[in-house]
Design a protein around this motif. Structure first.
Motif, short mmCIF file in Angstrom:
data_model
loop_
_atom_site.label_atom_id
_atom_site.label_comp_id
_atom_site.label_asym_id
_atom_site.label_seq_id
_atom_site.Cartn_x
_atom_site.Cartn_y
_atom_site.Cartn_z
N ARG A 46 14.73 27.31 -22.83
CA ARG A 46 14.18 28.20 -23.85
C ARG A 46 14.64 29.60 -23.45
O ARG A 46 14.92 29.83 -22.28
CB ARG A 46 12.65 28.11 -23.86
CG ARG A 46 11.98 28.86 -24.95
CD ARG A 46 11.06 27.99 -25.79
NE ARG A 46 11.45 28.03 -27.18
CZ ARG A 46 11.95 27.02 -27.84
NH1 ARG A 46 12.13 25.85 -27.26
NH2 ARG A 46 12.30 27.15 -29.09
N TYR B 174 11.29 16.22 -23.18
CA TYR B 174 10.52 16.84 -24.26
C TYR B 174 9.30 17.58 -23.70
O TYR B 174 8.98 18.69 -24.12
CB TYR B 174 10.09 15.79 -25.27
CG TYR B 174 9.34 16.36 -26.45
CD1 TYR B 174 9.94 17.30 -27.28
CD2 TYR B 174 8.03 15.98 -26.72
CE1 TYR B 174 9.26 17.84 -28.37
CE2 TYR B 174 7.35 16.51 -27.80
CZ TYR B 174 7.96 17.43 -28.62
OH TYR B 174 7.29 17.97 -29.69
N CYS C 95 10.32 20.88 -22.41
CA CYS C 95 10.56 21.85 -23.49
C CYS C 95 9.26 22.36 -24.09
O CYS C 95 9.13 23.54 -24.43
CB CYS C 95 11.44 21.21 -24.56
SG CYS C 95 13.12 20.84 -24.00
N ARG D 45 12.65 16.00 -31.88
CA ARG D 45 13.58 17.06 -32.26
C ARG D 45 12.96 18.45 -32.22
O ARG D 45 13.68 19.43 -31.99
CB ARG D 45 14.10 16.81 -33.68
CG ARG D 45 15.01 15.62 -33.83
CD ARG D 45 15.43 15.45 -35.29
NE ARG D 45 16.29 14.30 -35.47
CZ ARG D 45 17.61 14.33 -35.35
NH1 ARG D 45 18.22 15.46 -35.05
NH2 ARG D 45 18.33 13.23 -35.53
N PHE D 46 11.65 18.54 -32.46
CA PHE D 46 11.04 19.84 -32.66
C PHE D 46 9.80 20.03 -31.78
O PHE D 46 9.15 19.07 -31.39
CB PHE D 46 10.62 20.02 -34.12
CG PHE D 46 11.76 19.95 -35.10
CD1 PHE D 46 12.63 21.02 -35.24
CD2 PHE D 46 11.98 18.80 -35.85
CE1 PHE D 46 13.70 20.95 -36.13
CE2 PHE D 46 13.05 18.72 -36.73
CZ PHE D 46 13.91 19.81 -36.87
N ARG E 155 10.08 26.61 -40.49
CA ARG E 155 10.88 26.18 -39.35
C ARG E 155 11.66 27.37 -38.81
O ARG E 155 12.27 28.12 -39.55
CB ARG E 155 11.84 25.08 -39.76
CG ARG E 155 12.82 24.69 -38.66
CD ARG E 155 13.77 23.62 -39.13
NE ARG E 155 14.88 23.46 -38.19
CZ ARG E 155 15.91 22.64 -38.36
NH1 ARG E 155 15.96 21.88 -39.45
NH2 ARG E 155 16.88 22.55 -37.47
N ASP F 100 14.25 25.24 -33.41
CA ASP F 100 13.63 23.96 -33.06
C ASP F 100 12.11 24.04 -33.06
O ASP F 100 11.44 23.14 -32.53
CB ASP F 100 14.14 23.50 -31.69
CG ASP F 100 13.69 24.42 -30.56
OD1 ASP F 100 13.32 25.58 -30.84
OD2 ASP F 100 13.72 23.99 -29.39
N ARG G 125 8.74 24.07 -35.40
CA ARG G 125 8.16 23.84 -36.72
C ARG G 125 6.70 24.28 -36.70
O ARG G 125 5.91 23.77 -35.90
CB ARG G 125 8.27 22.38 -37.12
CG ARG G 125 9.68 21.99 -37.54
CD ARG G 125 9.69 20.83 -38.49
NE ARG G 125 10.99 20.72 -39.15
CZ ARG G 125 11.33 19.74 -39.98
NH1 ARG G 125 10.46 18.81 -40.26
NH2 ARG G 125 12.52 19.72 -40.54
N LYS H 131 15.59 13.00 -31.24
CA LYS H 131 17.00 13.27 -30.99
C LYS H 131 17.72 11.95 -30.76
O LYS H 131 17.07 10.95 -30.43
CB LYS H 131 17.16 14.17 -29.76
CG LYS H 131 16.60 15.57 -29.94
CD LYS H 131 16.79 16.39 -28.67
CE LYS H 131 16.24 17.80 -28.84
NZ LYS H 131 16.39 18.60 -27.59
#
Length: 336
Positions: free
Chosen positions: A39, A58, A61, A92-93, A106, A109, A111, A323
């Motif tokens: 990030r 994930y 992240c 993905r998000f 959005r 990445d 939402r 992903k």
């Protein structure tokens, strides 16, 4: 491999996160190829990050986002990381709930979700998340049906550490005005089962149903030769037993314990076979591929009692919210 919500919950990042300020204090130079930016302004050790499973990446992240936005409210899969709900692949998000927003939006990445239906917000660890009840209901409306079934099962299964009741999920779903995913959610509630003890069992149950086989009884106990043996699936028509194995239960990282557990499992299977129970065994990967699970059932003599449902089986092959899948760097189970 954790099979409970508390065991799966990632209250902290699986890897240390470093900001530029941290680096100055520690005397580090956050440069490639050793360091990877996950990030803006947040870095991790690249080699360690790439060695993680998809769902662990994930979680890294999600926590990197929280490091920069500590007051954000996580929802959907992102809240699931903190609640310990089953994760399938790398989402993905990063999903954030903002009740003050005028519309869902959005940003790269990220939402940001809003809704006419307020969600209850709780604190888990240091993070703000939608409640477990709201998170499960929201995921039941948007995830692949089999994945959503695994999430719902986990939330109501005492063995998996779930604290919810199915009637509470149903009632909460009925309260929501938004019609999106309502039919999928009802399907999940109709098939959720608190006796399911792992995501592999939940996914397998969906595949068994969609493939047209007789629906099994869950967690049937047998008392033979002075032992009490419990099985994942029992098919009443011919007495067959099915087992959806995850290798984690054998403690393969501990050779002595692994040997003991494998020996005990072999003795258990032999004992059940001696009492005229055909046996079929598969793992989560076999269930996702469908054919290996069907071959195991066919080999155990389990009957097909209805036509297969190809449209539902096809949902096992695609995950629009994840992903593209990448193989893990070490041999292990395919889900958390």
């Amino acid at each position: 491999m954790a099979y409970t919500l508390s065991g799966r919950a990632q209250l902290l990042s699986p890897l240390p996160l470093y900001t530029r300020e941290d680096a100055r204090v520690l005397g580090l130079r956050l440069e490639a190829p050793r360091w990877l930016r996950v990030r803006k302004g947040v870095y991790v050790d690249k080699k360690q990050y790439l060695a993680l499973h998809d769902w662990q990446r994930y979680a890294v992240c999600v926590h990197a986002y929280l490091r920069l936005n500590p007051h954000a409210i996580l929802c959907l899969e992102s809240a699931g990381v903190l609640h310990g709900l089953p994760q399938f692949g790398e989402c993905r998000f990063i999903h954030v709930y903002d009740p003050r927003a005028k519309a869902s939006q959005r940003y790269g990445d990220i939402r940001v979700h809003t809704s006419r239906d307020p969600r209850r917000v709780v604190r888990v660890g240091a993070a703000l998340v939608t409640s477990l009840l709201d998170t499960v209901v929201d995921l039941a409306r948007v995830m692949n049906p089999s994945d959503a079934l695994a999430v719902a099962d986990a939330s109501i299964s005492a063995v998996q550490g779930g604290s919810l009741r199915l009637d509470a999920l149903i009632a909460r779903g009925r309260e929501l005005d938004n019609p999106r995913g309502r039919a999928r959610m009802r399907w999940v509630w109709d098939h959720a089962n608190a006796l399911s003890e792992s995501p592999a069992e939940s996914i397998s149950r969906a595949v068994i149903m969609w493939s047209g086989y007789e629906m099994p009884e869950l967690q049937r106990e047998f008392r033979y030769e002075g032992h009490v043996d419990r099985c994942d699936f029992y098919f009443r028509s011919n007495g067959a037993i099915g087992e959806a194995d995850g290798w984690g239960k054998y403690e393969l990282d501990e050779p002595a314990e692994a040997a003991r557990r494998l020996r005990d499992e072999k003795r258990r299977e032999d004992r059940l076979r001696r009492h005229q129970h055909p046996f079929g065994r598969w793992d989560l990967g076999d269930a996702w591929k469908v054919r290996p699970l069907c071959a195991a059932l066919d080999g155990a003599g389990v009957r097909m009692v209805r036509p297969p449902v190809p449209a539902m089986l096809a949902t096992l092959r695609t995950r629009s919210r994840a992903k593209p899948w990448r193989p893990p760097t070490r041999e292990t189970d395919a889900t958390a």
